[in-house]
Design a protein around this motif. Structure first.
Motif, PDB file in Angstrom:
ATOM      1  N   SER B  19       0.870  -1.178   0.000  1.00 45.78           N
ATOM      2  CA  SER B  19       0.000   0.000   0.000  1.00 45.78           C
ATOM      3  C   SER B  19       0.905   1.226   0.000  1.00 45.78           C
ATOM      4  CB  SER B  19      -0.889   0.031   1.245  1.00 45.78           C
ATOM      5  OG  SER B  19      -1.790  -1.048   1.272  1.00 45.78           O
ATOM      6  N   ILE B  20       0.611   2.163  -0.869  1.00 44.53           N
ATOM      7  CA  ILE B  20       1.379   3.412  -0.933  1.00 44.53           C
ATOM      8  C   ILE B  20       0.405   4.572  -0.780  1.00 44.53           C
ATOM      9  CG2 ILE B  20       2.913   4.882  -2.271  1.00 44.53           C
ATOM     10  CD1 ILE B  20       3.897   2.374  -3.704  1.00 44.53           C
ATOM     11  N   LYS B  37      -3.082   6.623  11.958  1.00 44.73           N
ATOM     12  CA  LYS B  37      -4.143   5.725  11.510  1.00 44.73           C
ATOM     13  C   LYS B  37      -5.358   5.958  12.400  1.00 44.73           C
ATOM     14  CE  LYS B  37      -3.687   1.279  12.472  1.00 44.73           C
ATOM     15  NZ  LYS B  37      -3.221  -0.127  12.349  1.00 44.73           N
ATOM     16  N   LYS B  38      -6.537   5.951  11.790  1.00 44.04           N
ATOM     17  CA  LYS B  38      -7.743   6.194  12.578  1.00 44.04           C
ATOM     18  C   LYS B  38      -8.821   5.190  12.204  1.00 44.04           C
ATOM     19  CE  LYS B  38     -10.936   9.778  14.121  1.00 44.04           C
ATOM     20  NZ  LYS B  38     -12.142   8.937  14.028  1.00 44.04           N
ATOM     21  N   ASP B  84      -5.108  -3.463   8.516  1.00 43.42           N
ATOM     22  CA  ASP B  84      -4.603  -2.126   8.191  1.00 43.42           C
ATOM     23  C   ASP B  84      -5.701  -1.229   7.630  1.00 43.42           C
ATOM     24  OD1 ASP B  84      -1.552  -3.588   6.872  1.00 43.42           O
ATOM     25  OD2 ASP B  84      -1.981  -2.863   8.909  1.00 43.42           O
ATOM     26  N   SER B  85      -6.848  -1.791   7.339  1.00 45.13           N
ATOM     27  CA  SER B  85      -7.950  -1.009   6.775  1.00 45.13           C
ATOM     28  C   SER B  85      -8.378   0.058   7.784  1.00 45.13           C
ATOM     29  CB  SER B  85      -9.131  -1.921   6.430  1.00 45.13           C
ATOM     30  OG  SER B  85      -8.764  -2.861   5.436  1.00 45.13           O
ATOM     31  N   ALA B  86      -8.222   1.310   7.401  1.00 48.19           N
ATOM     32  CA  ALA B  86      -8.493   2.453   8.281  1.00 48.19           C
ATOM     33  C   ALA B  86      -8.310   3.722   7.452  1.00 48.19           C
ATOM     34  CB  ALA B  86      -7.529   2.455   9.471  1.00 48.19           C
ATOM     35  N   THR B 112      -8.408   0.352   2.192  1.00 50.54           N
ATOM     36  CA  THR B 112      -9.129  -0.905   2.345  1.00 50.54           C
ATOM     37  C   THR B 112      -8.230  -2.018   1.837  1.00 50.54           C
ATOM     38  OG1 THR B 112     -11.257   0.181   2.020  1.00 50.54           O
ATOM     39  CG2 THR B 112     -11.195  -2.218   1.768  1.00 50.54           C
ATOM     40  N   VAL B 113      -7.937  -2.982   2.705  1.00 49.30           N
ATOM     41  CA  VAL B 113      -7.125  -4.128   2.320  1.00 49.30           C
ATOM     42  C   VAL B 113      -8.054  -5.329   2.209  1.00 49.30           C
ATOM     43  CG1 VAL B 113      -5.169  -5.606   2.897  1.00 49.30           C
ATOM     44  CG2 VAL B 113      -5.131  -3.165   3.497  1.00 49.30           C
ATOM     45  N   ASN B 114      -8.148  -5.856   1.015  1.00 52.10           N
ATOM     46  CA  ASN B 114      -9.072  -6.958   0.755  1.00 52.10           C
ATOM     47  C   ASN B 114      -8.393  -8.309   0.949  1.00 52.10           C
ATOM     48  OD1 ASN B 114     -11.287  -5.222  -0.229  1.00 52.10           O
ATOM     49  ND2 ASN B 114      -9.858  -4.792  -1.890  1.00 52.10           N
TER      50      ASN B 114
END
Lengths: 114, 115
Positions: B19-20, B37-38, B84-86, B112-114
């Motif tokens: 992810s970048i 991160k929230k 990590d989805s946040a 969003t990490v699928n």
């Protein structure tokens, strides 16, 4: 590090009323910061609260609308006065010891004005 | 005047890939940069930071790169995980007693990490 307790975590308020948000830190800090995050937007600094002096407000924020207290080095309150639906936001308390370190945040107060 | 900008409101990647997240700033007085991160219903959590005297800082799966000439920084997450989805916020601070303590935030990027 710092642990910040913020309350209430959420509230639904009638327009025209006021809400006071409390922020308690587990260590003494010189500066405390209050931020607002409107829906889908960034965190915007409202004011910097210094113990023993008046808070410093950012452009667009005034003391009459957002009075702040800072009675000691571990506690602060932010009041949202005469609320309108446009004040519906997440309000966050933050502390930062010094420059070039991380800032710590409370869990936020989700305010809905109806 | 948005001094810190995150131009991508959202990013979707597959688990295990990189992810970048990108961030641009305009104020040349900024000398310290942070990523947060929230999660919903929580306050922002600090991830990683970088001083302007460096161009890279690494902490586990997270690496931040700073290109001062371009006034650009990026956060790399490798490998990405569903947890990590946040929403990720870029923030910056400048010099001085007051300006060195306050943070200026970007608008945030929803990652969003699928699986």
């Amino acid at each position: 590090s710092a642990v910040i307790s913020q309350k209430p975590s959420r509230d639904i308020c009638q327009r025209g009323t006021s809400l006071t948000i409390q922020c308690q830190v587990d260590s003494q800090v010189t500066m405390m910061f209050w931020y607002r995050q409107q829906p889908g937007q960034s965190l915007t600094l409202i004011a910097t609260a210094n113990q023993g002096s008046e808070a410093t407000y950012e452009s667009g924020f005034v003391i009459d609308k957002f009075p702040i207290s800072r009675p000691n080095l571990t506690f602060s309150t932010l009041t949202v006065s005469n609320m309108s639906p446009e004040d519906s936001s997440i309000y966050l308390c933050s502390v930062r010891g010094q420059a070039n370190t991380e800032a710590f945040f409370g869990q936020g107060t989700r305010l809905t004005v109806v | 005047d948005q001094q810190v900008k995150q131009n991508s409101p959202s990013l979707s990647v597959q688990e295990g890939r990189i992810s970048i997240l990108n961030c641009d700033y305009t104020n040349s007085m900024f000398d310290y940069f942070l990523w947060y991160k929230k999660y919903p219903a929580e306050g922002p959590t600090f991830l990683i930071s970088i001083s302007s005297i460096k161009d890279k800082n690494e902490d586990g799966r997270f690496t931040v790169f700073l290109n001062k000439s371009a006034k650009h920084l990026s956060l790399h997450i490798v490998p990405s995980q569903p947890g990590d989805s946040a929403v990720y916020f870029c923030a910056a601070s400048g010099r001085g007693v007051t300006s060195g303590s306050r943070l200026t935030f970007g608008e945030g990027t929803q990652l969003t990490v699928n699986p």
